[in-house]
Each structure stands twice: as C-alpha cells, then as structure tokens.
Design an enzyme around this catalytic site. Structure first.
Site, PDB file in Angstrom:
ATOM      1  CB  CYS A 292      -0.937  -0.006   1.191  1.00 23.14           C
ATOM      2  SG  CYS A 292      -1.924  -1.503   1.250  1.00 23.14           S
TER       3      CYS A 292
ATOM      4  CG  HIS B 145      -3.446   3.090   2.002  1.00 19.36           C
ATOM      5  ND1 HIS B 145      -3.886   2.813   0.735  1.00 19.36           N
ATOM      6  CD2 HIS B 145      -3.603   1.948   2.720  1.00 19.36           C
ATOM      7  CE1 HIS B 145      -4.292   1.556   0.678  1.00 19.36           C
ATOM      8  NE2 HIS B 145      -4.143   1.017   1.872  1.00 19.36           N
TER       9      HIS B 145
ATOM     10  CG  ASN C 247      -7.317  -0.938   0.634  1.00 18.54           C
ATOM     11  OD1 ASN C 247      -6.452  -0.583  -0.176  1.00 18.54           O
ATOM     12  ND2 ASN C 247      -7.022  -1.391   1.840  1.00 18.54           N
TER      13      ASN C 247
HETATM   14  N1  ACO Z   1     -19.850  -7.731   7.759  1.00 18.40           N
HETATM   15  C1  ACO Z   1     -20.407  -7.945   8.951  1.00 18.40           C
HETATM   16  N2  ACO Z   1     -19.677  -8.252  10.045  1.00 18.40           N
HETATM   17  C2  ACO Z   1     -18.342  -8.354   9.893  1.00 18.40           C
HETATM   18  C3  ACO Z   1     -17.706  -8.147   8.651  1.00 18.40           C
HETATM   19  C4  ACO Z   1     -18.527  -7.827   7.559  1.00 18.40           C
HETATM   20  N3  ACO Z   1     -18.026  -7.598   6.342  1.00 18.40           N
HETATM   21  N4  ACO Z   1     -16.372  -8.305   8.799  1.00 18.40           N
HETATM   22  C5  ACO Z   1     -16.169  -8.585  10.087  1.00 18.40           C
HETATM   23  N5  ACO Z   1     -17.350  -8.633  10.756  1.00 18.40           N
HETATM   24  C6  ACO Z   1     -17.589  -8.899  12.152  1.00 18.40           C
HETATM   25  C7  ACO Z   1     -16.480  -9.695  12.774  1.00 18.40           C
HETATM   26  O1  ACO Z   1     -16.710 -11.087  12.574  1.00 18.40           O
HETATM   27  C8  ACO Z   1     -16.583  -9.294  14.223  1.00 18.40           C
HETATM   28  O2  ACO Z   1     -17.620 -10.018  14.822  1.00 18.40           O
HETATM   29  P1  ACO Z   1     -17.489 -10.542  16.339  1.00 18.40           P
HETATM   30  O3  ACO Z   1     -17.376  -9.281  17.166  1.00 18.40           O
HETATM   31  O4  ACO Z   1     -18.734 -11.298  16.536  1.00 18.40           O
HETATM   32  O5  ACO Z   1     -16.231 -11.357  16.364  1.00 18.40           O
HETATM   33  C9  ACO Z   1     -17.010  -7.833  14.155  1.00 18.40           C
HETATM   34  O6  ACO Z   1     -17.591  -7.666  12.855  1.00 18.40           O
HETATM   35  C10 ACO Z   1     -15.887  -6.851  14.330  1.00 18.40           C
HETATM   36  O7  ACO Z   1     -14.778  -7.243  13.504  1.00 18.40           O
HETATM   37  P2  ACO Z   1     -13.399  -6.495  13.515  1.00 18.40           P
HETATM   38  O8  ACO Z   1     -12.464  -7.181  12.581  1.00 18.40           O
HETATM   39  O9  ACO Z   1     -12.977  -6.313  14.941  1.00 18.40           O
HETATM   40  O10 ACO Z   1     -13.851  -5.086  12.913  1.00 18.40           O
HETATM   41  P3  ACO Z   1     -13.088  -3.729  12.908  1.00 18.40           P
HETATM   42  O11 ACO Z   1     -13.942  -2.724  13.559  1.00 18.40           O
HETATM   43  O12 ACO Z   1     -11.653  -3.848  13.336  1.00 18.40           O
HETATM   44  O13 ACO Z   1     -13.070  -3.391  11.343  1.00 18.40           O
HETATM   45  C11 ACO Z   1     -11.509  -3.370   9.504  1.00 18.40           C
HETATM   46  C12 ACO Z   1     -12.352  -4.231  10.456  1.00 18.40           C
HETATM   47  C13 ACO Z   1     -12.459  -2.552   8.655  1.00 18.40           C
HETATM   48  C14 ACO Z   1     -10.691  -4.300   8.616  1.00 18.40           C
HETATM   49  C15 ACO Z   1     -10.581  -2.442  10.289  1.00 18.40           C
HETATM   50  O14 ACO Z   1      -9.886  -3.156  11.269  1.00 18.40           O
HETATM   51  C16 ACO Z   1      -9.585  -1.720   9.421  1.00 18.40           C
HETATM   52  O15 ACO Z   1      -9.919  -1.011   8.473  1.00 18.40           O
HETATM   53  N6  ACO Z   1      -8.298  -1.850   9.745  1.00 18.40           N
HETATM   54  C17 ACO Z   1      -7.242  -1.159   9.009  1.00 18.40           C
HETATM   55  C18 ACO Z   1      -6.850  -1.926   7.803  1.00 18.40           C
HETATM   56  C19 ACO Z   1      -5.889  -1.115   6.965  1.00 18.40           C
HETATM   57  O16 ACO Z   1      -5.823   0.088   7.037  1.00 18.40           O
HETATM   58  N7  ACO Z   1      -5.141  -1.761   6.143  1.00 18.40           N
HETATM   59  C20 ACO Z   1      -4.245  -0.994   5.311  1.00 18.40           C
HETATM   60  C21 ACO Z   1      -3.056  -1.712   4.999  1.00 18.40           C
HETATM   61  S1  ACO Z   1      -3.363  -3.175   4.142  1.00 18.40           S
HETATM   62  C22 ACO Z   1      -4.055  -2.804   2.689  1.00 18.40           C
HETATM   63  O17 ACO Z   1      -4.469  -1.693   2.465  1.00 18.40           O
HETATM   64  C23 ACO Z   1      -4.173  -3.814   1.612  1.00 18.40           C
END
Ligand code: ACO
Length: 327
Positions: A120, A249, A279
């Site tokens: 990224c 990003h 993304n």
């Molecule tokens: N729909 C519904 N529920 C979902 C989904 C979905 N698509 N995906 C996950 N869930 C559920 C999970 O199972 C979890 O359920 P649980 O509490 O029963 O276990 C709950 O939602 C929360 O999941 P988390 O993974 O904790 O959700 P979070 O709030 O962390 O959001 C996300 C996830 C969007 C990936 C976030 O962590 C994020 O954006 N992180 C940064 C990623 C990033 O910036 N990457 C950049 C570098 S890599 C790249 O760009 C390729």
C-alpha cells in the site's frame, strides 16, 4: 576517481492520470454474496461501492491506461519519459515485469523499467525512486504508476476482507526541476516496522489470498502515522498549516478521518475516494488525487501531503505540489 552524473535541483509533478474498471460492485450486491450488510460496511469502513476489473483485464492493462492518461495530461508522448516505475502487490506474472509490459504497450523506445512491491505504500516509494533518479541527472522525466487487481487475490467468501478490496490504477509524471524554486517533490520519509511484517499477508499458504490484522494496523496508524507525516512536512521545509491537501492511503474512512483530526487538517481538502473506490492498495493515493484533480476539486501548485502504509510492514510519506496549471 569516477565521474558522477550532473545533478539537478529536484523534480516536480507535471501530469496526473488514472483508470478504473467499468464494473461497480455495491455493498448491497456484496450482501448477497457474504453475511454482511450495507450498514456494517459503511459504518466500519466508509465504503459505499468499488470498481472490479474484468477477468481478462490485468494489472498491466490498468497501469498502461493510467500511464497513458498521465503522460497525455503532461502534454507528452510516451517517449517523453525515460523511466517507468510501477508499484503493485497483486502481480502474479513476474517477468516481463509490469513496467516492461507498460513500455511495450505504449510502444516506447528504451525506457528504464522498475517494479516495486511495498504494497500500500508502493506508490510513495516509487515517487522517491523516480525523484532520486531525476535529481541524480539520470533521467529527465519519469512516470510513476500504482496499479492493483486486488479482486484476483481476494477470498470472495471471507467477509472480513472482501468488503474492502478493489481494483484500479493511478499515475504521476515527474520532470526535472531546473531551479530550487521549481521543486515540487519533497524528501521522502520512509521505512518499515519489521515487528509487524506479517500484519498484511498475500502468500501461497493462504492460496495467494489477502489477509490482514485490521485491528493491529488501525492501532499502528493511530499511534505512528502523525509522527511520520509531521516529519515529511518538516523535511519539505513547511509547517502543517501550509498543507492544503491530505491524501493518506485510502484503506478506511475510520483511519483517514481521525488522522486528519490528529494532524489538524480537517479544514483542508482531505481526499476520501475510498468511499466510492474501496481499498486499491498501491493505486489508492494516485487514483484518488488524480480523480479529484481532474474533477476540479484540487487547486494547482497546492502543497499536498501523501502518506502510504501497509504490507511489509512499510510506510512512506512526502509532500508534493500539484501541477502549476489548471487540470
Ligand atoms: N460484515 C459484517 N460483520 C463483519 C464483517 C462484515 N463484512 N467483517 C467482520 N465482521 C464482524 C467480525 O466477525 C466481528 O464479529 P465478532 O465481534 O462477533 O467477532 C465484528 O464484525 C468486528 O470485527 P473487527 O475485525 O474487529 O472489525 P473492525 O472494527 O476492526 O473493522 C476493519 C475491520 C475494517 C478491517 C478495520 O480493522 C480496518 O480497516 N483496519 C485497518 C486496515 C488497513 O488500514 N489496512 C491498510 C493496509 S493493508 C491494505 O491496504 C491492503
């Protein structure tokens, strides 16, 4: 003693281009494919829709389209650039590299062809490499491209990742700046976080599919990003008050907005293309900036803070000036 090439003052950006596949995939459609909802995706990521490439459309095809657009935007023919740098993390065919495929598609004569994989933050690494080559007097102009087909490395049954990823490409053309007053690319602050090297993974053990530790990356961004970007602004000889445009990003609105707040940039132009493009990893920053530039939403000659981070775990940030003309 060896002779060194004659150095120039620096480089500047003279053209921006981008490409997105036609097909739009909405949250509603995703909700028919995996157990998710439009509401979950919007509130957790800010993403509303994204573009997905055709099966026969490659990373190189999209890179070529973005490069062609950026080169035309700069008022040049392809042979007006002597260096092609392509950043991508979704390339499955390794040779010829993507830059070589772009050179062939654009029927160029003898450009230098370099591919970079720092996921990224690859595009900002590419800007650093092209700027260094120009400053060293090796080339007069370069095209730097970010291009990704993340749909090809996405597990479409995994709701935790398939709602995030998308396809597209963006490109900038850089040119030598003869005098210090014309410099439009600031020093790059770049590095990596080896203790987080496995925070983003695309490898055979996972069937070449993208997985990430989203929570760990969110925490890292909230604690480390402001220091890296402040260093980039200082290295360019500016203060945060001077920054007019912020392009982090495009991973998640939940990172972009708090980061803009931490940096005191909420009253500036903060590019949030992630909402309609998802993304696109190395493509996200040039794609977002080029789109907004061509839509007339970005001023000319504007100090613009770029910040890429992700797989590796690598990061890179620099301040650039948008072209000194109307789009
Ligand atoms: N729909 C519904 N529920 C979902 C989904 C979905 N698509 N995906 C996950 N869930 C559920 C999970 O199972 C979890 O359920 P649980 O509490 O029963 O276990 C709950 O939602 C929360 O999941 P988390 O993974 O904790 O959700 P979070 O709030 O962390 O959001 C996300 C996830 C969007 C990936 C976030 O962590 C994020 O954006 N992180 C940064 C990623 C990033 O910036 N990457 C950049 C570098 S890599 C790249 O760009 C390729």
């Amino acid at each position: 003693m060896l002779k060194a090439q004659r150095a120039v003052a620096g480089s500047r950006i003279i053209g921006l281009g981008h490409y997105q596949p036609e097909r739009v995939l909405t949250n509603a459609e995703l909700a028919t494919m995996v157990d998710t909802s439009d509401e979950w995706i919007r509130t957790r990521t800010g993403i509303v829709e994204r573009h997905i490439a055709r099966d026969d459309e490659t990373v190189a095809d999209m890179a070529t389209a973005a490069a062609r657009a950026a080169i035309a935007d700069a008022g040049l023919e392809p042979d007006g650039v002597q260096l092609i740098v392509v950043a991508s993390t979704s390339v499955m065919d390794h040779s010829p590299n993507v830059a070589g495929r772009v050179a062939a598609a654009l029927e160029m004569t003898s450009p230098i062809i370099i591919d970079i994989n720092t996921a990224c933050s690859g595009f900002e690494h590419g800007i650093a490499v092209a700027d260094a080559a120009i400053r060293a007097g090796q080339v007069e102009r370069a095209v730097v491209i970010g291009s990704e087909k993340l749909s090809a490395i996405t597990d479409w049954t995994d709701r935790t990742t398939c709602v995030l990823t998308a396809d597209g490409a963006g490109a900038f053309v850089l040119e030598a700046a003869a005098t210090e007053g014309e410099i439009g690319v600031g020093p790059t602050v770049w590095g990596s976080e080896p203790t987080m090297s496995r925070a983003v993974i695309v490898e055979d053990e996972t069937g070449n599919k993208f997985t990430q530790d989203g929570r760990m990356i969110l925490r890292w961004a909230m604690s480390k990003a402001s220091g890296i970007t402040r260093d980039a602004v200082e290295a360019a000889g500016l203060a945060m008050d001077d920054i007019q445009v912020f392009v982090p990003h495009q991973a998640n609105l939940r990172i972009i907005e708090p980061l803009a707040e931490q940096l005191g940039l909420t009253d500036r132009i903060v590019v949030t293309d992630v909402q309609v493009s998802g993304n696109t990893s190395a493509a996200s920053i040039p794609l977002g900036l080029s789109k907004w530039w061509h839509e007339g939403r970005i001023p000319s000659n504007a100090p613009t803070l770029l910040f890429g981070f992700g797989g590796g775990f690598a990061y890179a940030s620099q301040v650039v000036l948008t072209p000194n003309r109307e789009p």
